[in-house]
Design an enzyme around this catalytic site. Structure first.
Site, PDB file in Angstrom:
ATOM      1  N   ASP A  29      37.442  31.829  44.223  1.00 51.01           N
ATOM      2  CA  ASP A  29      37.183  32.575  42.947  1.00 51.01           C
ATOM      3  C   ASP A  29      38.155  32.285  42.005  1.00 51.01           C
ATOM      4  O   ASP A  29      39.523  32.691  42.233  1.00 51.01           O
ATOM      5  CB  ASP A  29      37.303  34.182  43.429  1.00 51.01           C
ATOM      6  CG  ASP A  29      37.034  34.749  42.073  1.00 51.01           C
ATOM      7  OD1 ASP A  29      36.856  36.099  42.444  1.00 51.01           O
ATOM      8  OD2 ASP A  29      36.992  34.298  41.239  1.00 51.01           O
TER       9      ASP A  29
ATOM     10  N   TYR B 147      40.389  40.752  44.229  1.00 50.42           N
ATOM     11  CA  TYR B 147      39.531  41.459  43.575  1.00 50.42           C
ATOM     12  C   TYR B 147      38.658  40.321  42.856  1.00 50.42           C
ATOM     13  O   TYR B 147      39.080  39.214  42.398  1.00 50.42           O
ATOM     14  CB  TYR B 147      40.154  42.163  42.288  1.00 50.42           C
ATOM     15  CG  TYR B 147      39.154  42.944  41.305  1.00 50.42           C
ATOM     16  CD1 TYR B 147      39.136  42.340  40.102  1.00 50.42           C
ATOM     17  CD2 TYR B 147      38.359  43.951  41.655  1.00 50.42           C
ATOM     18  CE1 TYR B 147      38.228  42.617  39.097  1.00 50.42           C
ATOM     19  CE2 TYR B 147      37.476  44.356  40.784  1.00 50.42           C
ATOM     20  CZ  TYR B 147      37.549  44.057  39.587  1.00 50.42           C
ATOM     21  OH  TYR B 147      36.999  44.404  38.615  1.00 50.42           O
TER      22      TYR B 147
ATOM     23  N   LYS C  78      37.150  34.001  32.036  1.00 53.63           N
ATOM     24  CA  LYS C  78      38.438  34.112  31.321  1.00 53.63           C
ATOM     25  C   LYS C  78      38.450  33.004  30.443  1.00 53.63           C
ATOM     26  O   LYS C  78      37.998  32.722  29.489  1.00 53.63           O
ATOM     27  CB  LYS C  78      39.533  34.335  32.179  1.00 53.63           C
ATOM     28  CG  LYS C  78      39.504  35.667  33.029  1.00 53.63           C
ATOM     29  CD  LYS C  78      40.660  36.178  33.975  1.00 53.63           C
ATOM     30  CE  LYS C  78      40.425  37.312  34.868  1.00 53.63           C
ATOM     31  NZ  LYS C  78      40.621  38.334  34.464  1.00 53.63           N
TER      32      LYS C  78
HETATM   33  P1  KE4 Z   1      35.122  40.071  34.926  1.00 49.99           P
HETATM   34  O1  KE4 Z   1      33.965  40.634  35.500  1.00 49.99           O
HETATM   35  O2  KE4 Z   1      36.199  41.032  34.540  1.00 49.99           O
HETATM   36  O3  KE4 Z   1      35.256  39.166  33.856  1.00 49.99           O
HETATM   37  O4  KE4 Z   1      35.804  38.997  36.050  1.00 49.99           O
HETATM   38  C1  KE4 Z   1      35.981  39.607  37.507  1.00 49.99           C
HETATM   39  C2  KE4 Z   1      37.114  39.041  38.241  1.00 49.99           C
HETATM   40  C3  KE4 Z   1      36.665  38.017  39.269  1.00 49.99           C
HETATM   41  N1  KE4 Z   1      37.461  37.303  39.862  1.00 49.99           N
HETATM   42  C4  KE4 Z   1      38.855  37.469  39.546  1.00 49.99           C
HETATM   43  C5  KE4 Z   1      39.858  36.682  40.463  1.00 49.99           C
HETATM   44  C6  KE4 Z   1      39.410  38.325  38.694  1.00 49.99           C
HETATM   45  O5  KE4 Z   1      40.782  38.535  38.521  1.00 49.99           O
HETATM   46  C7  KE4 Z   1      38.410  39.066  37.727  1.00 49.99           C
HETATM   47  C8  KE4 Z   1      38.840  40.111  36.896  1.00 49.99           C
HETATM   48  N2  KE4 Z   1      40.192  40.358  36.567  1.00 49.99           N
HETATM   49  C9  KE4 Z   1      40.706  41.764  36.165  1.00 49.99           C
HETATM   50  C10 KE4 Z   1      42.144  41.573  36.071  1.00 49.99           C
HETATM   51  N3  KE4 Z   1      42.825  41.560  37.229  1.00 49.99           N
HETATM   52  C11 KE4 Z   1      40.208  41.969  34.980  1.00 49.99           C
HETATM   53  C12 KE4 Z   1      40.527  43.123  34.223  1.00 49.99           C
HETATM   54  C13 KE4 Z   1      39.595  44.223  33.878  1.00 49.99           C
HETATM   55  O6  KE4 Z   1      38.907  44.351  34.582  1.00 49.99           O
HETATM   56  O7  KE4 Z   1      39.496  44.889  32.947  1.00 49.99           O
END
Ligand code: KE4
Length: 432
Positions: free
Chosen positions: A239, A144, A267
């Site tokens: 990523d 993801y 993060k």
């Molecule tokens: P954000 O747009 O949520 O800051 O990041 C997206 C993203 C991109 N790449 C990786 C590997 C990620 O894990 C994420 C976001 N992770 C999720 C949890 N698996 C965020 C939680 C959420 O979407 O509320």
């Protein structure tokens, strides 16, 4: 546990926000019941609006590697606040944070700060297409990368939990340029390049996946990722939004001794405030406007509060190097949970890498999305609630990773394993 106030607040939330949340990942869709409404965090603990305390293994999905309200982060924010919150103009703090990223991450020579991981991956994809002049993007099932249209195709994380691999609103035209392959399958990647290598702008991958649960890219897959992208003139994008500064100060690429062409981050580098970043080879990054022609912009990018929290967080990680201890704690938790489950006759396997981990409710090893999707998510839900009722807050989906922080102690780990022992005892008695 009493959740009266949580329920009252969440009932109102559902009248105001879709599903009562601002992200589906926190909606408890995969485990049933209502999300807990939290009031505050302190160190390794969260406190909900009913006064219940939990050992927190979500850590805001990764950012809180120092635990909640680390004193250095709090005072950095107070100092920044005294000078204002946002100027929409250059500040020296942006130099400081980007310099720390360049110094830490082996492949990164230049960086652009954005406000989320999604912005980072969306921009990196656009840059790869602009730099190569090609359209196709390769991603992997179970990975993801945020809610980017062209990457919401057989995504992992919430999309997988919701069972909606292709979200409504993603056009066929967009999805057409995305090739989805199985993770940890070098042959499939080679086959895709043989067939359409001259069309592929980039391959984007979680080098340590967290969004199908924690699954590491194995050595042969890692080698194919680098050799095939080089051979065919495609960019390799790591990523590391989740793994960056979490599995090591230099991220997974430092542990694996690899140099992708672009890296996305988020993060941890915001220390709990909204920061994302993409960076890599200077000759590629200099194609980004205004140095080059690939457009990308953002009102709050490099925001003074967010950069202050990020700088403070990275300074603590750089100066204290907590990764060995995080790995030891994580190993104790992994072994403790796995042994407790097996004593109760429950089939589990653990995927873990340094300070991120997943207890998979399935017998065999999990190396890709197919294996992860065979987990017993029903049992995971009962495990989740059993622990929650005992004051342990785990990720609300089998397809997420749990995160340790420098605030967690051996006492927290022992308490968690004891609580899990009780839960597995109950699960073992009922038909699992
Ligand atoms: P954000 O747009 O949520 O800051 O990041 C997206 C993203 C991109 N790449 C990786 C590997 C990620 O894990 C994420 C976001 N992770 C999720 C949890 N698996 C965020 C939680 C959420 O979407 O509320």
């Amino acid at each position: 546990m009493n959740h009266t106030e949580s329920h009252r607040i969440f009932t109102r939330a559902k009248e105001l926000m879709p599903g009562g949340v601002n992200s589906p990942a926190r909606a408890f869709g995969a485990v049933g019941g209502e999300p807990i409404v939290f009031d505050r965090g302190e160190g390794a603990y969260l406190f909900d609006v009913d006064g219940n305390r939990y050992i927190d293994y979500v850590g805001s999905w990764g950012p809180m590697i120092l635990g909640h309200r680390h004193p250095d982060v709090v005072s950095a924010l107070e100092d920044a606040l005294a000078r204002g919150t946002s100027f929409g103009a250059p500040t020296e703090a942006e130099n400081e944070l980007t310099a720390m990223i360049v110094e830490a991450v082996p492949s990164v020579e230049k960086v652009r700060l954005v406000n989320s991981g999604t912005e980072a991956t969306m921009s990196a994809i656009r840059l790869a297409r602009g730099y190569t002049g090609r359209d196709a993007i390769v991603k992997f099932a179970g990975n993801y990368h945020g809610h980017v249209d062209s990457l919401l195709v057989a995504a992992g994380s919430a999309a997988a939990t919701l069972g909606v691999p292709n979200s409504p609103g993603v056009t066929a035209g967009t999805a057409r340029d995305t090739i989805v392959l199985p993770y940890n399958d070098p042959g499939a990647l080679e086959d895709a390049f043989d067939k359409q290598g001259d069309k592929i702008a980039a391959v984007i991958v979680e080098p340590v996946a967290g969004n199908m649960g924690c699954v590491k890219a194995d050595a042969s897959f890692r080698s194919a990722l680098r050799s095939l992208t080089e051979k065919h003139g495609a960019l390799l994008i790591f990523d590391e939004v989740m793994s960056g500064f979490r599995v090591a100060y230099g991220g997974a690429q430092a542990v694996f001794g690899m140099k992708p062409d672009l890296t996305t981050l988020g993060k941890v580098i915001g220390g709990g405030l909204p920061v994302g970043a993409y960076g890599g080879r200077a000759d590629i990054m200099d194609h980004v406007l205004p140095a080059g022609k690939v457009f990308q912009a953002g009102t709050l990018s490099g925001n003074p509060l967010a950069t202050a929290a990020g700088i403070a967080t990275l300074k603590v990680l750089r100066d204290t190097n907590p990764y060995k201890r995080l790995e030891q704690l994580s190993t104790r938790l992994a072994v403790g949970l796995e042994e407790a489950a097996k004593r109760a006759g429950i089939a589990v396997s653990v995927g873990w890498f340094q300070a991120m981990m997943t207890l998979f409710f399935t017998g065999g090893p999990v190396t890709d999305w197919d294996a992860a999707s065979r987990c017993d998510t029903g049992v995971y839900g009962r495990y989740f609630w059993g622990l929650l009722d005992r004051g342990v807050y785990m990720p609300c989906s089998q397809f997420e990773a749990l995160f340790l922080s420098t605030a967690h102690t051996e006492v927290d780990i022992e308490a968690t394993v004891r609580a899990a022992e009780e839960v597995f005892g109950e699960l073992g008695k009922t038909s699992v």
